[in-house]
Motif scaffolding. Structure first.
Motif, PDB file in Angstrom:
ATOM      1  N   ILE A  63      -6.925 -38.305  87.253  1.00  0.00           N
ATOM      2  CA  ILE A  63      -7.060 -38.758  85.866  1.00  0.00           C
ATOM      3  C   ILE A  63      -7.638 -37.650  84.990  1.00  0.00           C
ATOM      4  O   ILE A  63      -7.214 -37.452  83.846  1.00  0.00           O
ATOM      5  CB  ILE A  63      -7.936 -40.028  85.790  1.00  0.00           C
ATOM      6  CG1 ILE A  63      -7.194 -41.220  86.400  1.00  0.00           C
ATOM      7  CG2 ILE A  63      -8.330 -40.347  84.348  1.00  0.00           C
ATOM      8  CD1 ILE A  63      -8.054 -42.459  86.583  1.00  0.00           C
ATOM      9  N   ASP A  64      -8.603 -36.905  85.538  1.00  0.00           N
ATOM     10  CA  ASP A  64      -9.189 -35.780  84.785  1.00  0.00           C
ATOM     11  C   ASP A  64      -8.130 -34.720  84.487  1.00  0.00           C
ATOM     12  O   ASP A  64      -8.090 -34.159  83.384  1.00  0.00           O
ATOM     13  CB  ASP A  64     -10.346 -35.161  85.568  1.00  0.00           C
ATOM     14  CG  ASP A  64     -11.573 -36.062  85.598  1.00  0.00           C
ATOM     15  OD1 ASP A  64     -11.660 -36.966  84.745  1.00  0.00           O
ATOM     16  OD2 ASP A  64     -12.431 -35.874  86.482  1.00  0.00           O
ATOM     17  N   ARG A  65      -7.271 -34.441  85.464  1.00  0.00           N
ATOM     18  CA  ARG A  65      -6.193 -33.459  85.253  1.00  0.00           C
ATOM     19  C   ARG A  65      -5.225 -33.955  84.172  1.00  0.00           C
ATOM     20  O   ARG A  65      -4.791 -33.192  83.313  1.00  0.00           O
ATOM     21  CB  ARG A  65      -5.419 -33.232  86.554  1.00  0.00           C
ATOM     22  CG  ARG A  65      -6.257 -32.729  87.727  1.00  0.00           C
ATOM     23  CD  ARG A  65      -6.490 -31.251  87.662  1.00  0.00           C
ATOM     24  NE  ARG A  65      -7.195 -30.789  88.858  1.00  0.00           N
ATOM     25  CZ  ARG A  65      -6.608 -30.297  89.939  1.00  0.00           C
ATOM     26  NH1 ARG A  65      -5.280 -30.200  89.974  1.00  0.00           N
ATOM     27  NH2 ARG A  65      -7.322 -29.871  90.969  1.00  0.00           N
ATOM     28  N   LEU A  66      -4.887 -35.242  84.243  1.00  0.00           N
ATOM     29  CA  LEU A  66      -3.990 -35.830  83.241  1.00  0.00           C
ATOM     30  C   LEU A  66      -4.620 -35.780  81.844  1.00  0.00           C
ATOM     31  O   LEU A  66      -3.940 -35.520  80.852  1.00  0.00           O
ATOM     32  CB  LEU A  66      -3.659 -37.272  83.610  1.00  0.00           C
ATOM     33  CG  LEU A  66      -2.787 -37.475  84.850  1.00  0.00           C
ATOM     34  CD1 LEU A  66      -2.734 -38.953  85.229  1.00  0.00           C
ATOM     35  CD2 LEU A  66      -1.377 -36.948  84.628  1.00  0.00           C
ATOM     36  N   GLU A  71      -4.804 -33.506  76.324  1.00  0.00           N
ATOM     37  CA  GLU A  71      -5.488 -32.759  75.265  1.00  0.00           C
ATOM     38  C   GLU A  71      -4.664 -31.558  74.814  1.00  0.00           C
ATOM     39  O   GLU A  71      -4.560 -31.270  73.625  1.00  0.00           O
ATOM     40  CB  GLU A  71      -6.861 -32.293  75.754  1.00  0.00           C
ATOM     41  CG  GLU A  71      -7.893 -33.422  75.862  1.00  0.00           C
ATOM     42  CD  GLU A  71      -9.238 -32.928  76.353  1.00  0.00           C
ATOM     43  OE1 GLU A  71      -9.357 -31.715  76.621  1.00  0.00           O
ATOM     44  OE2 GLU A  71     -10.170 -33.746  76.462  1.00  0.00           O
ATOM     45  N   VAL A  72      -4.072 -30.856  75.783  1.00  0.00           N
ATOM     46  CA  VAL A  72      -3.297 -29.655  75.444  1.00  0.00           C
ATOM     47  C   VAL A  72      -2.007 -30.017  74.727  1.00  0.00           C
ATOM     48  O   VAL A  72      -1.667 -29.428  73.688  1.00  0.00           O
ATOM     49  CB  VAL A  72      -3.002 -28.826  76.712  1.00  0.00           C
ATOM     50  CG1 VAL A  72      -2.122 -27.632  76.380  1.00  0.00           C
ATOM     51  CG2 VAL A  72      -4.307 -28.345  77.341  1.00  0.00           C
ATOM     52  N   GLU A  76      -1.271 -29.140  70.791  1.00  0.00           N
ATOM     53  CA  GLU A  76      -0.110 -28.354  70.347  1.00  0.00           C
ATOM     54  C   GLU A  76       0.691 -29.122  69.300  1.00  0.00           C
ATOM     55  O   GLU A  76       1.120 -28.554  68.292  1.00  0.00           O
ATOM     56  CB  GLU A  76       0.774 -28.028  71.550  1.00  0.00           C
ATOM     57  CG  GLU A  76       2.083 -27.332  71.208  1.00  0.00           C
ATOM     58  CD  GLU A  76       1.907 -25.926  70.669  1.00  0.00           C
ATOM     59  OE1 GLU A  76       2.888 -25.368  70.137  1.00  0.00           O
ATOM     60  OE2 GLU A  76       0.788 -25.384  70.769  1.00  0.00           O
ATOM     61  N   TYR A  77       0.863 -30.420  69.532  1.00  0.00           N
ATOM     62  CA  TYR A  77       1.623 -31.244  68.577  1.00  0.00           C
ATOM     63  C   TYR A  77       0.930 -31.278  67.217  1.00  0.00           C
ATOM     64  O   TYR A  77       1.557 -31.085  66.172  1.00  0.00           O
ATOM     65  CB  TYR A  77       1.771 -32.668  69.131  1.00  0.00           C
ATOM     66  CG  TYR A  77       2.524 -33.608  68.225  1.00  0.00           C
ATOM     67  CD1 TYR A  77       3.912 -33.690  68.275  1.00  0.00           C
ATOM     68  CD2 TYR A  77       1.844 -34.409  67.306  1.00  0.00           C
ATOM     69  CE1 TYR A  77       4.608 -34.549  67.438  1.00  0.00           C
ATOM     70  CE2 TYR A  77       2.535 -35.265  66.464  1.00  0.00           C
ATOM     71  CZ  TYR A  77       3.913 -35.336  66.537  1.00  0.00           C
ATOM     72  OH  TYR A  77       4.589 -36.184  65.701  1.00  0.00           O
ATOM     73  N   ILE A  78      -0.386 -31.510  67.229  1.00  0.00           N
ATOM     74  CA  ILE A  78      -1.148 -31.596  65.976  1.00  0.00           C
ATOM     75  C   ILE A  78      -1.157 -30.252  65.262  1.00  0.00           C
ATOM     76  O   ILE A  78      -1.055 -30.182  64.033  1.00  0.00           O
ATOM     77  CB  ILE A  78      -2.581 -32.082  66.254  1.00  0.00           C
ATOM     78  CG1 ILE A  78      -2.545 -33.538  66.726  1.00  0.00           C
ATOM     79  CG2 ILE A  78      -3.464 -31.950  65.021  1.00  0.00           C
ATOM     80  CD1 ILE A  78      -3.879 -34.076  67.192  1.00  0.00           C
ATOM     81  N   GLN A 343      -4.195 -24.372  80.223  1.00  0.00           N
ATOM     82  CA  GLN A 343      -2.751 -24.149  80.331  1.00  0.00           C
ATOM     83  C   GLN A 343      -2.366 -23.728  81.742  1.00  0.00           C
ATOM     84  O   GLN A 343      -1.263 -23.998  82.201  1.00  0.00           O
ATOM     85  CB  GLN A 343      -2.310 -23.096  79.317  1.00  0.00           C
ATOM     86  CG  GLN A 343      -2.258 -23.633  77.900  1.00  0.00           C
ATOM     87  CD  GLN A 343      -1.464 -22.744  76.982  1.00  0.00           C
ATOM     88  OE1 GLN A 343      -0.694 -21.907  77.420  1.00  0.00           O
ATOM     89  NE2 GLN A 343      -1.655 -22.921  75.695  1.00  0.00           N
ATOM     90  N   ASN A 344      -3.285 -23.046  82.436  1.00  0.00           N
ATOM     91  CA  ASN A 344      -2.992 -22.660  83.815  1.00  0.00           C
ATOM     92  C   ASN A 344      -2.856 -23.873  84.723  1.00  0.00           C
ATOM     93  O   ASN A 344      -2.223 -23.812  85.766  1.00  0.00           O
ATOM     94  CB  ASN A 344      -4.109 -21.746  84.344  1.00  0.00           C
ATOM     95  CG  ASN A 344      -4.062 -20.378  83.702  1.00  0.00           C
ATOM     96  OD1 ASN A 344      -3.009 -19.939  83.229  1.00  0.00           O
ATOM     97  ND2 ASN A 344      -5.188 -19.691  83.660  1.00  0.00           N
ATOM     98  N   GLU A 345      -3.500 -24.985  84.334  1.00  0.00           N
ATOM     99  CA  GLU A 345      -3.410 -26.219  85.111  1.00  0.00           C
ATOM    100  C   GLU A 345      -2.172 -27.031  84.767  1.00  0.00           C
ATOM    101  O   GLU A 345      -1.864 -28.029  85.411  1.00  0.00           O
ATOM    102  CB  GLU A 345      -4.658 -27.077  84.862  1.00  0.00           C
ATOM    103  CG  GLU A 345      -5.943 -26.474  85.407  1.00  0.00           C
ATOM    104  CD  GLU A 345      -5.919 -26.352  86.913  1.00  0.00           C
ATOM    105  OE1 GLU A 345      -5.434 -27.286  87.572  1.00  0.00           O
ATOM    106  OE2 GLU A 345      -6.358 -25.325  87.432  1.00  0.00           O
ATOM    107  N   LEU A 346      -1.481 -26.610  83.709  1.00  0.00           N
ATOM    108  CA  LEU A 346      -0.327 -27.387  83.240  1.00  0.00           C
ATOM    109  C   LEU A 346       0.925 -27.149  84.085  1.00  0.00           C
ATOM    110  O   LEU A 346       0.988 -26.218  84.881  1.00  0.00           O
ATOM    111  CB  LEU A 346      -0.002 -27.009  81.794  1.00  0.00           C
ATOM    112  CG  LEU A 346      -0.906 -27.589  80.699  1.00  0.00           C
ATOM    113  CD1 LEU A 346      -0.501 -27.024  79.355  1.00  0.00           C
ATOM    114  CD2 LEU A 346      -0.808 -29.096  80.664  1.00  0.00           C
TER     115      LEU A 346
END
Length: 393
Positions: A63-66, A71-72, A76-78, A343-346
């Motif tokens: 859940i923390d990873r999600l 957030e990322v 980016e969208y905002i 981003q490295n976790e994405l």
């Protein structure tokens, strides 16, 4: 406690020393065969949940990873939306020039009023002219406040480094609508994790939860739906609501005190001495405006005027500006580093992970197995290609 997920409350309770101690106590009784029937039923229920706690640990990490991904993607969208809606440098220059023009006009009017005040001996006329002058000062304060904001925005736009085409290249492949869809998909996956964790904390087995998951339907969203909130945004909304409630209560108390004071003044009308009345900052800075508009000190215009006056009075030395600039640069660097880490976790295909598999094995093991599987598939595909090439020769 009220706003926390139920399963998280249960999880924390089972992790507490008291519950752990109780479980060990029952476990010893089972081993010594001194446990009662009621205690044995309690032990069996507790054992089911205790066996599921490592699975819930795995889900919390997932859940923390999600949440980090959400957030990322949302950030980016905002950012794209804000950039599309931001004012251009050309439009900003026009607005700044118009602001200066208006200021010049008001300053000229004020000079004329000063001349009339100096030449007049009529008290009523002078009072009326003073009121006009205060209105002009009010407009000038708003214009100067806006001018400062425009100057800051202008400097920000001018100093912005052109973004390289390689920056955010991992996110650049997504359209705005795809980013938005990702946000809702991640939110739906988090909801699925919540459902699984809830049932694990009830002591259900993986097989039983699998049956429930088969009927799971991802929440649908429409184009009118806002973006799902991140955990940080939910916390901020909760804090803002609490602050608003506290302000409202304070205001009610002040009104009640004022009412009580008024009643006391009426009953004790023979008392001539009164305590000094506390004067607000707005009343000190704008006495005539405060007299004409008693509520202005509490509304947006009054607060804006007060901030503007304080701003233009403050001695903004070069040393202070440099210090603020250094702090801002340091803050930006830290933000950039954290952004790169996120981003490295994405892009580990978290949305393709099976929630029950993650609960049983953990995020990293599932990831390693998926990588190994892809390598094996690629190896077999290459072997098949080589075999086909040999046959055609």
């Amino acid at each position: 406690m009220k706003d926390k997920k139920r399963w998280r409350v249960w999880y924390e309770n089972f992790k507490s020393p008291d519950i752990q101690e109780r479980f060990e106590e029952l476990k010893v009784k089972v081993q010594n065969k001194t446990i009662s029937r009621e205690e044995y039923a309690e032990y069996q229920n507790m054992q089911k949940v205790m066996n599921n706690l490592p699975k819930v640990d795995n889900l919390i990490e997932f859940i923390d990873r999600l949440e980090e991904e959400l957030e990322v993607y949302k950030g980016e969208y905002i950012t794209r939306e804000n950039k599309a809606n931001s004012i251009s440098l050309e439009d900003l220059e026009k607005e700044m020039n118009l602001n200066i023009q208006k200021q010049d006009e008001f300053i000229a009017k004020r000079k004329e009023i000063n001349k009339k005040i100096a030449a007049s001996t009529d008290k009523e006329e002078i009072a009326a002219l003073q009121m006009q002058k205060e209105d002009i000062d009010q407009e000038l304060s708003k214009l100067r406040f806006q001018a400062d904001k425009n100057n800051q925005e202008f400097a920000k736009i001018k100093n912005e480094k052109p973004q390289s085409q390689q920056s955010n290249n991992k996110l650049s492949r997504y359209s705005n609508e795809e980013l938005r869809t990702k946000c809702f998909q991640i939110s739906s996956m988090k909801s699925k994790c919540d459902m699984v964790a809830t049932n694990l904390m009830k002591g259900l087995s993986i097989d039983s939860i699998q049956v429930k998951l088969e009927g799971w339907k991802d929440k649908k969203f429409t184009a009118k739906d806002p973006l799902p909130l991140t955990r940080a945004e939910k916390l901020k909304a909760k804090q803002d609501k609490k602050q608003e409630s506290e302000k409202s209560n304070v205001l009610k108390e002040e009104i009640q005190k004022e009412n009580n004071k008024t009643e006391g003044d009426k009953s004790d009308s023979d008392i001539t001495t009164k305590l000094p009345v506390e004067v607000s900052d707005f009343e000190k800075e704008f006495p005539r405006l405060a007299k004409r508009f008693p509520n202005m000190k509490d509304n947006l215009i009054g607060k804006t005027l007060l901030r503007a006056k304080k701003f233009f009075r403050t001695d903004n030395s070069e040393e202070v500006k440099q210090q603020d600039s250094k702090q801002e640069d340091s803050k930006n660097e830290t933000t950039e580093v954290n952004q790169k880490k996120k981003q490295n976790e994405l892009f580990r295909d978290y949305l393709k992970y099976d929630v029950l598999e993650v609960a049983q094995k953990g995020v990293e093991q599932v990831r390693e197995e998926r990588i190994a599987q892809k390598r094996e598939e690629a190896k077999k595909a290459q072997e098949a290609k080589n075999k086909s090439d040999d046959q055609t020769r």
